[in-house]
Scaffold this motif. Structure first.
Motif, PDB file in Angstrom:
ATOM      1  N   GLY A 270     109.556 115.693  17.609  1.00 57.48           N
ATOM      2  CA  GLY A 270     108.877 115.111  16.461  1.00 57.48           C
ATOM      3  C   GLY A 270     108.236 113.793  16.802  1.00 57.48           C
ATOM      4  O   GLY A 270     108.706 113.062  17.686  1.00 57.48           O
ATOM      5  N   HIS A 271     107.139 113.506  16.133  1.00 59.40           N
ATOM      6  CA  HIS A 271     106.448 112.227  16.273  1.00 59.40           C
ATOM      7  C   HIS A 271     106.280 111.620  14.889  1.00 59.40           C
ATOM      8  O   HIS A 271     106.206 112.334  13.889  1.00 59.40           O
ATOM      9  CB  HIS A 271     105.069 112.414  16.902  1.00 59.40           C
ATOM     10  CG  HIS A 271     105.116 112.814  18.343  1.00 59.40           C
ATOM     11  ND1 HIS A 271     105.165 111.904  19.362  1.00 59.40           N
ATOM     12  CD2 HIS A 271     105.126 114.036  18.924  1.00 59.40           C
ATOM     13  CE1 HIS A 271     105.206 112.536  20.519  1.00 59.40           C
ATOM     14  NE2 HIS A 271     105.176 113.836  20.286  1.00 59.40           N
ATOM     15  N   THR A 272     106.187 110.322  14.829  1.00 60.39           N
ATOM     16  CA  THR A 272     106.013 109.639  13.555  1.00 60.39           C
ATOM     17  C   THR A 272     104.835 110.206  12.772  1.00 60.39           C
ATOM     18  O   THR A 272     104.918 110.435  11.564  1.00 60.39           O
ATOM     19  CB  THR A 272     105.801 108.128  13.781  1.00 60.39           C
ATOM     20  OG1 THR A 272     106.937 107.595  14.467  1.00 60.39           O
ATOM     21  CG2 THR A 272     105.605 107.401  12.462  1.00 60.39           C
ATOM     22  N   ASN A 273     103.720 110.433  13.466  1.00 59.27           N
ATOM     23  CA  ASN A 273     102.512 110.903  12.791  1.00 59.27           C
ATOM     24  C   ASN A 273     102.266 112.402  12.957  1.00 59.27           C
ATOM     25  O   ASN A 273     101.142 112.870  12.783  1.00 59.27           O
ATOM     26  CB  ASN A 273     101.300 110.118  13.302  1.00 59.27           C
ATOM     27  CG  ASN A 273     101.323 108.679  12.810  1.00 59.27           C
ATOM     28  OD1 ASN A 273     101.489 108.433  11.615  1.00 59.27           O
ATOM     29  ND2 ASN A 273     101.169 107.729  13.713  1.00 59.27           N
ATOM     30  N   GLN A 274     103.294 113.130  13.283  1.00 57.62           N
ATOM     31  CA  GLN A 274     103.159 114.584  13.386  1.00 57.62           C
ATOM     32  C   GLN A 274     102.834 115.166  12.005  1.00 57.62           C
ATOM     33  O   GLN A 274     103.350 114.719  10.986  1.00 57.62           O
ATOM     34  CB  GLN A 274     104.465 115.188  13.919  1.00 57.62           C
ATOM     35  CG  GLN A 274     104.389 116.668  14.250  1.00 57.62           C
ATOM     36  CD  GLN A 274     105.598 117.117  15.056  1.00 57.62           C
ATOM     37  OE1 GLN A 274     105.952 116.491  16.053  1.00 57.62           O
ATOM     38  NE2 GLN A 274     106.230 118.194  14.628  1.00 57.62           N
ATOM     39  N   SER A 275     101.948 116.170  11.993  1.00 54.85           N
ATOM     40  CA  SER A 275     101.521 116.821  10.749  1.00 54.85           C
ATOM     41  C   SER A 275     100.957 115.820   9.750  1.00 54.85           C
ATOM     42  O   SER A 275     101.225 115.896   8.547  1.00 54.85           O
ATOM     43  CB  SER A 275     102.681 117.617  10.124  1.00 54.85           C
ATOM     44  OG  SER A 275     103.045 118.680  10.967  1.00 54.85           O
TER      45      SER A 275
ATOM     46  N   TYR B  18     102.053 122.982  15.514  1.00 57.99           N
ATOM     47  CA  TYR B  18     102.628 121.646  15.493  1.00 57.99           C
ATOM     48  C   TYR B  18     101.462 120.677  15.688  1.00 57.99           C
ATOM     49  O   TYR B  18     100.853 120.632  16.763  1.00 57.99           O
ATOM     50  CB  TYR B  18     103.656 121.470  16.611  1.00 57.99           C
ATOM     51  CG  TYR B  18     104.880 122.350  16.460  1.00 57.99           C
ATOM     52  CD1 TYR B  18     105.975 121.948  15.700  1.00 57.99           C
ATOM     53  CD2 TYR B  18     104.935 123.596  17.076  1.00 57.99           C
ATOM     54  CE1 TYR B  18     107.101 122.749  15.560  1.00 57.99           C
ATOM     55  CE2 TYR B  18     106.044 124.415  16.950  1.00 57.99           C
ATOM     56  CZ  TYR B  18     107.128 123.990  16.190  1.00 57.99           C
ATOM     57  OH  TYR B  18     108.233 124.800  16.054  1.00 57.99           O
ATOM     58  N   LEU B  19     101.138 119.911  14.654  1.00 60.76           N
ATOM     59  CA  LEU B  19      99.984 119.012  14.668  1.00 60.76           C
ATOM     60  C   LEU B  19     100.384 117.644  15.197  1.00 60.76           C
ATOM     61  O   LEU B  19     101.328 117.028  14.695  1.00 60.76           O
ATOM     62  CB  LEU B  19      99.415 118.881  13.255  1.00 60.76           C
ATOM     63  CG  LEU B  19      98.182 117.998  13.087  1.00 60.76           C
ATOM     64  CD1 LEU B  19      96.987 118.554  13.857  1.00 60.76           C
ATOM     65  CD2 LEU B  19      97.836 117.850  11.599  1.00 60.76           C
ATOM     66  N   MET B  20      99.645 117.159  16.204  1.00 67.92           N
ATOM     67  CA  MET B  20      99.975 115.894  16.859  1.00 67.92           C
ATOM     68  C   MET B  20      98.721 115.038  17.012  1.00 67.92           C
ATOM     69  O   MET B  20      97.757 115.220  16.272  1.00 67.92           O
ATOM     70  CB  MET B  20     100.643 116.181  18.203  1.00 67.92           C
ATOM     71  CG  MET B  20     101.906 117.039  18.069  1.00 67.92           C
ATOM     72  SD  MET B  20     102.576 117.544  19.650  1.00 67.92           S
ATOM     73  CE  MET B  20     103.413 119.051  19.133  1.00 67.92           C
TER      74      MET B  20
END
Length: 507
Positions: A361-366, A147-149
């Motif tokens: 989840g984040h807006t800029n995830q991945s 999971y890229l953050m």
């Protein structure tokens, strides 16, 4: 040796200012780039002035140096001499500074012109898939999903949430307790700070931190233990066993720790057998093991030419891989903000087989541009064989610091792995008594090093006890540092340390 000036009353604090500062061999720094001489909290996240006359102890940021540029291993202020970077911020700038890493800049600009953003919830993008593949392979397949953050705190927060949701999926929603360690630091968010045991970093927010579901073990800090190594290991594992019994194993979701402790203790590796002992207890009781490698990972602690990226891989103990791992800092060298949560292959397979999606989840995830930057940074590390350099120069760094400072009466311990070295200061070498926090010894070394020796080191307090005592500086240069630059860093750092203590002792 003379006597150290007392800090017993605020009226005497003015006498703690340097009495006869040594002349710096590199010339004077302009006034506008100097940090204040008054006590400041330099550990994290930025220097502050403490207003002791204000009952609420308000703090105001000091005037920090204004930079013109950064290149190689140097910062160039608008005025004054260049500053040798011996810490990369908080161990972040692992490739140094500037345009020398053209492949990274090219990867970022190319991706910006291709797909600059695509929501992780709607699309897959190739750089993210490539990065996930690279990271999972770097763990020999122990990790199965990424999971890229954007920051280490986000990654830790995600790991804690994943642990709770996994157990709920698995029919064990009562597993709501998290075990961490005292004198630890895992991030700035409420969840990650609740997991942290660093007293002074928690203090402003204690009223809202979760004290019901977060529980702490003693840290693994062999320098501060009077016990022989085997007895010390046994006592630490007994503490874990006791806590698990007290809480009841069926209520514990996860245990989180740094394999090599960063800012909270100052580059402290565990004693042999510690990580394998921790994992054994976790495995036996169904507790997910989380390694926080935000600071110590991604090559920072390499100790041999064949060493892999991750800190836990540097230990000879068999199969101590975690269930989850967080990474950041040297992950992207901060060309762009980046972090990641990695989950093990069994956990990844569980998601697939049970058709589960992590509620997170984040807006800029991945983010595709972030992924491209990380791939290019890691590609540069591999293609230039920089892990071998980390091992070689790290060994030289530790050796030279020990040679220059180990006999100093106020240097208690010099420890670390790779290019991740801490120097702890003490008031008494025999008793290992820490300095009073108000003296701000680490902060003084930081400021003197910057002002008079033009070298940047990372300073922290709180490594000795729960009162915020224990001063340490950390040396964490870029992976491509040369032996010549290491020698120059050590010369300047040793000079700054001696200058600070020469100015504090009186006849």
């Amino acid at each position: 040796m003379g006597q150290l000036l007392s800090t017993s009353s605020s009226s005497r604090r003015s006498h703690l200012l340097p009495t006869s500062a040594s002349k710096a061999p590199l010339g004077k720094t302009e006034a506008d780039i100097l940090l204040s001489d008054s006590s400041s909290e330099l550990s994290h996240p930025f220097p502050t002035e403490k207003n002791n006359d204000n009952a609420t102890n308000t703090q105001t940021p000091t005037l920090l140096p204004l930079l013109k540029k950064a290149k190689g291993h140097y910062y160039y202020p608008v005025s004054g001499p260049k500053i040798l970077d011996a810490c990369g911020g908080a161990g972040v700038a692992c490739l140094g500074h500037g345009k020398s890493n053209k492949s990274v800049i090219k990867a970022i600009t190319t991706q910006l012109s291709t797909v600059q953003y695509a929501s992780y919830a709607h699309f897959r993008v190739d750089p993210v898939l490539q990065l996930e593949k690279f990271l999972c392979e770097s763990t020999d397949g122990k990790m199965g999903k990424m999971y890229l953050m954007s920051s280490g705190s986000e990654a830790v927060e995600a790991a804690l949430k994943f642990a709770l949701e996994y157990h709920a999926w698995n029919g064990q929603p009562e597993r709501v307790n998290i075990i961490s360690r005292s004198h630890s630091y895992h991030g700035t968010t409420i969840g990650s700070l609740s997991a942290s045991g660093h007293t002074t970093r928690r203090q402003p927010f204690t009223s809202v931190l979760n004290r019901t579901n977060f529980h702490q073990l003693p840290p693994c800090n062999p320098y501060r233990s009077p016990l022989p190594e085997e007895e010390y290991l046994s006592s630490l594992l007994t503490s874990l066993e006791s806590l698990i019994t007290t809480l009841s194993p069926s209520t514990i979701a996860a245990l989180i720790l740094e394999p090599i402790v960063g800012a909270a203790l100052g580059c402290v590796p565990p004693v042999p057998g510690y990580l394998s002992g921790i994992k054994s207890f976790c495995h036996t009781h169904g507790i997910l093991l989380i390694y926080d490698e935000v600071m110590c990972g991604m090559g920072r602690t390499a100790t041999s030419p064949s060493h892999h990226l991750h800190a836990y891989q540097s230990f000879p103990e068999p199969d101590i891989s975690p269930d989850m791992m967080t990474i950041a800092k040297s992950f992207s060298a901060s060309y762009l903000p980046a972090s990641a949560l990695l989950i093990s292959t069994p956990l990844s397979n569980f998601l697939t087989s049970h058709n589960k999606v992590f509620t997170h989840g984040h807006t800029n995830q991945s983010h595709p541009v972030v992924a491209s930057a990380c791939l290019a940074v890691q590609g540069t590390i591999q293609s230039r064989n920089l892990l071998s350099n980390v091992a070689a120069q790290g060994g030289l760094l530790l050796h030279l610091l020990q040679k220059q400072l180990s006999q100093h009466p106020n240097v208690g311990d010099i420890r670390g792995r790779g290019l991740f070295v801490g120097i702890e200061f003490i008031s008494d070498k025999t008793t290992k008594q820490p300095f009073e926090r108000e003296l701000d010894i680490a902060g003084r070394v930081h400021k003197t090093a910057l002002k008079n020796w033009q070298v940047l080191v990372y300073a922290s307090q709180g490594c000795a006890d729960d009162q915020g005592r224990g001063d340490v500086i950390m040396v964490m240069p870029a992976y491509d540092v040369t032996a010549k630059e290491i020698r120059e860093m050590v010369r300047r750092i040793a000079g700054a340390v001696r200058e600070v203590f020469d100015s504090l002792w009186v006849a």
